[in-house]
Design a protein around this motif. Structure first.
Motif, PDB file in Angstrom:
ATOM      1  N   GLN B 198       0.826  -1.204   0.000  1.00 29.45           N
ATOM      2  CA  GLN B 198       0.000   0.000   0.000  1.00 29.45           C
ATOM      3  C   GLN B 198       0.859   1.251   0.000  1.00 29.45           C
ATOM      4  O   GLN B 198       0.650   2.178  -0.780  1.00 29.45           O
ATOM      5  CB  GLN B 198      -0.903   0.010   1.229  1.00 29.45           C
ATOM      6  CG  GLN B 198      -2.286  -0.506   0.921  1.00 29.45           C
ATOM      7  CD  GLN B 198      -3.078  -0.726   2.186  1.00 29.45           C
ATOM      8  OE1 GLN B 198      -2.675  -0.287   3.268  1.00 29.45           O
ATOM      9  NE2 GLN B 198      -4.195  -1.407   2.063  1.00 29.45           N
ATOM     10  N   VAL B 199       1.840   1.248   0.892  1.00 23.59           N
ATOM     11  CA  VAL B 199       2.682   2.440   1.038  1.00 23.59           C
ATOM     12  C   VAL B 199       3.508   2.667  -0.226  1.00 23.59           C
ATOM     13  O   VAL B 199       3.697   3.799  -0.666  1.00 23.59           O
ATOM     14  CB  VAL B 199       3.585   2.322   2.286  1.00 23.59           C
ATOM     15  CG1 VAL B 199       4.520   3.511   2.387  1.00 23.59           C
ATOM     16  CG2 VAL B 199       2.728   2.205   3.524  1.00 23.59           C
ATOM     17  N   THR B 200       3.972   1.571  -0.837  1.00 25.50           N
ATOM     18  CA  THR B 200       4.799   1.696  -2.034  1.00 25.50           C
ATOM     19  C   THR B 200       4.074   2.477  -3.128  1.00 25.50           C
ATOM     20  O   THR B 200       4.679   3.202  -3.896  1.00 25.50           O
ATOM     21  CB  THR B 200       5.160   0.296  -2.575  1.00 25.50           C
ATOM     22  OG1 THR B 200       5.536  -0.503  -1.476  1.00 25.50           O
ATOM     23  CG2 THR B 200       6.318   0.367  -3.549  1.00 25.50           C
ATOM     24  N   ARG B 201       2.736   2.316  -3.154  1.00 24.84           N
ATOM     25  CA  ARG B 201       1.970   2.993  -4.195  1.00 24.84           C
ATOM     26  C   ARG B 201       1.668   4.462  -3.845  1.00 24.84           C
ATOM     27  O   ARG B 201       1.119   5.180  -4.644  1.00 24.84           O
ATOM     28  CB  ARG B 201       0.660   2.251  -4.440  1.00 24.84           C
ATOM     29  CG  ARG B 201       0.868   0.953  -5.192  1.00 24.84           C
ATOM     30  CD  ARG B 201      -0.458   0.349  -5.583  1.00 24.84           C
ATOM     31  NE  ARG B 201      -0.391  -1.099  -5.512  1.00 24.84           N
ATOM     32  CZ  ARG B 201      -0.982  -1.840  -4.590  1.00 24.84           C
ATOM     33  NH1 ARG B 201      -1.719  -1.290  -3.669  1.00 24.84           N
ATOM     34  NH2 ARG B 201      -0.856  -3.153  -4.621  1.00 24.84           N
ATOM     35  N   ALA B 202       2.010   4.838  -2.626  1.00 25.20           N
ATOM     36  CA  ALA B 202       1.674   6.208  -2.187  1.00 25.20           C
ATOM     37  C   ALA B 202       2.448   7.247  -2.993  1.00 25.20           C
ATOM     38  O   ALA B 202       3.538   6.985  -3.484  1.00 25.20           O
ATOM     39  CB  ALA B 202       1.970   6.351  -0.700  1.00 25.20           C
ATOM     40  N   GLU B 203       1.834   8.436  -3.072  1.00 26.56           N
ATOM     41  CA  GLU B 203       2.440   9.474  -3.912  1.00 26.56           C
ATOM     42  C   GLU B 203       3.755   9.982  -3.357  1.00 26.56           C
ATOM     43  O   GLU B 203       4.678  10.302  -4.106  1.00 26.56           O
ATOM     44  CB  GLU B 203       1.444  10.622  -4.094  1.00 26.56           C
ATOM     45  CG  GLU B 203       0.231  10.137  -4.862  1.00 26.56           C
ATOM     46  CD  GLU B 203      -0.634  11.258  -5.363  1.00 26.56           C
ATOM     47  OE1 GLU B 203      -0.480  12.381  -4.858  1.00 26.56           O
ATOM     48  OE2 GLU B 203      -1.455  10.994  -6.266  1.00 26.56           O
ATOM     49  N   TYR B 204       3.834  10.019  -2.003  1.00 25.43           N
ATOM     50  CA  TYR B 204       5.081  10.552  -1.439  1.00 25.43           C
ATOM     51  C   TYR B 204       6.272   9.646  -1.737  1.00 25.43           C
ATOM     52  O   TYR B 204       7.409  10.082  -1.776  1.00 25.43           O
ATOM     53  CB  TYR B 204       4.962  10.861   0.056  1.00 25.43           C
ATOM     54  CG  TYR B 204       4.471   9.704   0.904  1.00 25.43           C
ATOM     55  CD1 TYR B 204       3.139   9.669   1.318  1.00 25.43           C
ATOM     56  CD2 TYR B 204       5.327   8.693   1.299  1.00 25.43           C
ATOM     57  CE1 TYR B 204       2.684   8.625   2.102  1.00 25.43           C
ATOM     58  CE2 TYR B 204       4.867   7.654   2.084  1.00 25.43           C
ATOM     59  CZ  TYR B 204       3.544   7.614   2.490  1.00 25.43           C
ATOM     60  OH  TYR B 204       3.107   6.595   3.256  1.00 25.43           O
ATOM     61  N   VAL B 205       5.993   8.346  -1.979  1.00 25.36           N
ATOM     62  CA  VAL B 205       7.085   7.442  -2.338  1.00 25.36           C
ATOM     63  C   VAL B 205       7.549   7.764  -3.761  1.00 25.36           C
ATOM     64  O   VAL B 205       8.750   7.831  -4.043  1.00 25.36           O
ATOM     65  CB  VAL B 205       6.650   5.968  -2.207  1.00 25.36           C
ATOM     66  CG1 VAL B 205       7.730   5.040  -2.720  1.00 25.36           C
ATOM     67  CG2 VAL B 205       6.306   5.654  -0.767  1.00 25.36           C
ATOM     68  N   ARG B 206       6.531   7.994  -4.633  1.00 24.07           N
ATOM     69  CA  ARG B 206       6.885   8.348  -5.998  1.00 24.07           C
ATOM     70  C   ARG B 206       7.699   9.656  -6.009  1.00 24.07           C
ATOM     71  O   ARG B 206       8.694   9.784  -6.691  1.00 24.07           O
ATOM     72  CB  ARG B 206       5.617   8.495  -6.846  1.00 24.07           C
ATOM     73  CG  ARG B 206       5.921   8.352  -8.348  1.00 24.07           C
ATOM     74  CD  ARG B 206       4.714   8.709  -9.181  1.00 24.07           C
ATOM     75  NE  ARG B 206       3.532   7.930  -8.809  1.00 24.07           N
ATOM     76  CZ  ARG B 206       2.293   8.297  -9.116  1.00 24.07           C
ATOM     77  NH1 ARG B 206       2.068   9.424  -9.760  1.00 24.07           N
ATOM     78  NH2 ARG B 206       1.266   7.552  -8.786  1.00 24.07           N
ATOM     79  N   THR B 207       7.235  10.604  -5.175  1.00 23.74           N
ATOM     80  CA  THR B 207       7.931  11.888  -5.077  1.00 23.74           C
ATOM     81  C   THR B 207       9.377  11.686  -4.633  1.00 23.74           C
ATOM     82  O   THR B 207      10.309  12.265  -5.194  1.00 23.74           O
ATOM     83  CB  THR B 207       7.213  12.809  -4.073  1.00 23.74           C
ATOM     84  OG1 THR B 207       5.825  12.777  -4.354  1.00 23.74           O
ATOM     85  CG2 THR B 207       7.736  14.226  -4.133  1.00 23.74           C
ATOM     86  N   ALA B 208       9.541  10.850  -3.605  1.00 26.68           N
ATOM     87  CA  ALA B 208      10.884  10.587  -3.071  1.00 26.68           C
ATOM     88  C   ALA B 208      11.794  10.027  -4.158  1.00 26.68           C
ATOM     89  O   ALA B 208      12.942  10.450  -4.305  1.00 26.68           O
ATOM     90  CB  ALA B 208      10.805   9.626  -1.908  1.00 26.68           C
TER      91      ALA B 208
END
Lengths: 541, 306
Positions: B198-208
């Protein structure tokens, strides 16, 4: 066929007891055949004792340990003869009302203080006192009116009625044994956790929930005449409390346990390890049996009771419900019970005979109704069979077998103590019950209208009462045996109960244990699994 | 923070009160007479009546509950029928054994379960992931009781690595700890995987990642720390499983903890002991979950206790 089976069983037992004597093992030095002091014998037991105070104890977990810590006036030798133990000799008065015991002079408690007749008298009186509510010792002393020390070495017991069976009570060191009065009075509650006795072992350690460790008592410098007559050879006995039976079997297989009671299904598996002797013996008592409430219909009718006896196919019952680990029992006591008229095991005439059973039901006024269910006065014969969880399998087989007779049985499983209360209240018709007991005094508890705490059949038969008292008060052994026979015959003529079978019990003992330890007649008969460790020694692991 | 802890401690009171009421009421419905059970089948009716009076069993129910409650608050949970010792004293003397077992079991479950979950998810190896899923399915569906017996047969009887009948040493703790950890470890592995995905798909991960943060930093700083909240919640819940597991595991491995005490108490109808263990268990569970709640604040600074 039955005779053949019994013969086979005796043969097997004879072979087993032959195996029990130390057989020379080729790979070992001959030195291993001379007894050596030392080692730890590990015993597995399912429950932990509540207390080790013999007067307050009522479970066989405590009895097993207390019997090693203490001792009683007499004991049984491996042939089942009553022989002197703490008492050197005793006399019984002509009328059987007074027993006088001369005690050995060399007996000491584990703390070194001498054992006197005063300790006996005090402990017996404590067990007799209703305030103590002694569960086992109190029952054994039920007929004892008084206990007194004539001098330091003479104990005098006076009885309310002559009591033939008392000879067995005085062999039980687990419940009846002298204890030092001062130690108990100083702190009665602590005594149950740190008992002092005059037996071959001393309590070394009790880790609650885990184990009890016993150590050889150096002050035990004597022993019964049939032994080597000194301290035991085995240094420590460790009784481990393992609630899960599968773990006990695993422990045996892993060689961590030397001594445990096992179930029929595991006998072959344990034998296959090559590390154990598996001894077997028939359990004493009447367990399981069908209790019929004779005070209510339909079992107030003799013919119905007889029909219920004829309708049980015990051979199939043993095969299915006990996995073959049982022998047919047709009378009110099993063949290993001390005093039982053992010839009667199959002479009561209640073989499996469904036709005869049906005919008896017909004579009792029952006719076949709808679905083959018997009816009387328009009411179908539907009964609720009361049982506890342990015997459900037996109940299910019986349900099926009585269905063939035309009786519809519903099984009601209740918890043990609820079962006891219900049986005692008489609020039932038919129940599956069982009582294990080493002697035929049991018949008084089961059949006497006034003194019977287990008179669950509600028998009010004065002839039966007289016959029961006959086996209690007849002091002459030959006359007592005749009284016993008459009693058993009367019980079965009246079909007061439906005896089913006597279970076979198994005990696994490691090959490390050397010396003859098992007596077919005594070791398992009392339901106690007490081996003769007097002359046994351990081979190093 | 201190205020929050104080308020949380206050909320424990109604919960514990509920447990007390519940256990008290349940025991009123049990068949049989406690006094008769305590004295055994040979006791005289007079003696039973005397003990009933002594135990206060003839008092009205609300009086009985009142004294039960006030005694419990003083730490007096009654006297065991069986051992004739104070219930709390008996439980506390056995508790270290259970604590050892649950603590080592929990450690194995947390490191093993969370570790397996992370590795299976992050490695992106399909086979490893499938293996983990099948393996945890096993951990979830095999009853610990059966697993215990089988592991004794394999590791003690077969391979002779451990004692089959238990003992006090650290070595005797290994087998039961692994068995008791199996279920919770499987749950944790699965929770970790779901949470990570779930977290992997979060936007802040993409941003990071877009910022050019190293994969290692993305995993540790952005994914794991955010995925920890549901995992920690599940850890708290698994404590209850471990305590229930201890009842079976301690019996099979012949360990003398509170679970074993519970079994013995049930079979010998030792009511005060059973009741004591239920209350004690509820108490432990409540405090473990309070601790977990407080841990949230440490894990996620956004959570503030007002």
């Amino acid at each position: 066929m039955k005779r053949l089976k019994i013969f086979m069983l005796v043969l097997i037992l004879a072979m087993l007891s032959a195996c029990a004597s130390p057989a020379p093992v080729e790979t070992e030095a001959p030195a291993s055949n001379t007894p050596q002091v030392g080692g730890t014998l590990v015993v597995a037991w399912p429950q932990e004792p509540r207390t080790l105070d013999p007067a307050l104890n009522g479970d066989n977990a405590g009895e097993f340990v207390s019997n090693l810590i203490g001792a009683n006036l007499a004991t049984y030798d491996p042939e089942g003869n009553l022989v002197p133990y703490l008492a050197e000799s005793w006399t019984i008065s002509e009328d059987g009302m007074v027993w006088e015991f001369k005690l050995r002079k060399d007996i000491k408690y584990s703390d070194g203080t001498p054992v006197t007749a005063h300790d006996f008298a005090w402990e017996y009186k404590r067990a007799m006192n209703p305030e103590t509510a002694s569960p086992a010792a109190g029952t054994m002393l039920a007929f004892t009116a008084d206990a007194e020390a004539v001098d330091d070495n003479t104990l005098k017991l006076t009885f309310a009625v002559p009591f033939y069976g008392f000879g067995t009570a005085i062999t039980n060191g687990g419940y009846l044994q002298p204890v030092p009065q001062a130690a108990v009075e100083a702190n009665p509650e602590a005594f149950g956790k740190s008992p002092i006795g005059a037996g071959p072992y001393v309590l070394k350690e009790w880790v609650t929930g885990e184990k009890i460790v016993l150590e050889r008592n150096p002050n035990f410098t004597w022993d019964a005449a049939f032994t080597h007559g000194g301290p035991y050879y085995i240094q420590n006995i460790e009784v481990r409390y393992i609630p899960e039976y599968t773990t006990i079997v695993a422990g045996l297989e892993a060689g961590e346990i030397d001594y445990a009671v096992i179930q029929a299904k595991d006998v072959q598996r344990i034998k296959d390890t090559g590390k154990f002797q598996v001894y077997e013996s028939i359990q004493a008592g009447v367990s399981p049996y069908i209790s019929l409430n004779t005070s209510v219909a339909p079992f107030d009718d003799l013919k119905v009771r007889q029909a219920f006896n004829h309708a049980v196919d015990k051979e199939t019952l043993i095969k299915v419900a006990a996995l073959g680990a049982g022998v047919i029992q047709d009378g009110p006591c099993s063949s290993t019970q001390f005093g039982c008229w053992s010839a009667t095991q199959e002479d009561f005439g209640y073989g499996f005979d469904l036709e005869k059973a049906k005919q008896l039901m017909q004579e009792a006024g029952y006719t076949a109704g709808a679905n083959g269910i018997l009816e009387k006065d328009g009411a179908p014969l539907k009964l609720t069979l009361l049982t506890d969880a342990v015997r459900v399998k037996v109940a299910e087989v019986l349900q099926k077998q009585y269905q063939a007779l035309g009786v519809e049985i519903e099984i009601q499983t209740v918890e043990g103590s609820i079962m006891f209360d219900t049986l005692r209240s008489g609020d039932y018709q038919i129940a599956l019950n069982g009582v294990t007991y080493p002697t035929t005094d049991l018949e008084m508890a089961m059949f006497h209208s006034e003194f019977g705490a287990y008179n669950f059949g509600f028998y009010t038969d004065s002839a039966l009462d007289d016959l029961v008292m006959g086996i209690i008060v007849t002091m002459d052994p030959a006359a007592n045996a005749e009284a016993q026979q008459a009693l058993e015959q009367h019980i079965m003529e009246q079909a007061y109960i439906v005896p089913l079978y006597s279970p076979v019990q198994y005990i696994a003992v490691s090959n490390r244990v050397k010396g003859s330890v098992f007596s077919e007649k005594v070791s398992l008969a009392a339901g106690l699994t007490q081996l003769y460790l007097n002359d046994a020694w351990l081979e190093e692991k | 923070m201190i205020k929050y802890v104080f308020i949380r401690l206050l909320t424990i009171i109604p919960v514990l009160f509920g447990v007390m009421v519940f256990t008290f009421v349940i025991f009123q419905f049990l068949p049989g007479d406690p006094a008769a059970d305590m004295l055994g089948p040979l006791a005289t009716p007079e003696k039973i009546a005397e003990v009933r009076a002594e135990l206060g069993l003839d008092d009205p129910l609300w009086v009985q509950f009142g004294s039960f409650l006030t005694n419990a608050m003083r730490g007096d949970l009654g006297t065991s029928f069986r051992g004739q010792r104070p219930v709390l004293q008996e439980i506390l003397s056995r508790f270290p054994e259970t604590l050892k077992l649950t603590f080592s079991g929990m450690t194995i479950a947390v490191f093993g379960g969370v570790g397996a979950g992370i590795i299976a998810t992050v490695s992106k190896n399909k086979w490893l992931e499938r293996f983990m899923l099948v393996f945890t399915l096993g951990g979830l569906s095999i009853p610990s009781f059966w697993l215990a017996i089988i592991s004794i047969l394999i590791f003690s009887v077969g391979l002779n690595w451990f004692s089959a009948t238990g003992g006090d040493g650290w070595k005797d703790l290994i087998l039961p700890s692994f068995v008791i950890a199996a279920g919770p470890a499987a749950v944790l592995a699965r929770t970790t995987r779901t949470s990570l995905l779930q977290v992997t798909r979060a936007e802040y991960v993409r941003t990071a990642r877009a910022k050019g943060a190293s994969e290692r930093r993305v995993l540790l700083k952005h994914i794991l720390s955010n995925a920890m909240i549901p995992i920690v919640t599940v850890i708290g819940l698994q404590i209850a499983d471990l305590m229930t597991g201890a009842v079976f595991i301690e019996s099979v491995f012949a360990r003398s903890g509170v679970g074993r005490l519970a079994i013995t108490a049930v079979f010998s109808r030792d009511y005060p002991m059973i009741r004591g263990i239920v209350i004690f268990g509820a108490f432990v569970y409540i405090f473990v979950n309070l601790f977990i709640d407080l841990l949230y604040g440490v894990l996620d600074p956004r959570i503030r206790y007002e």
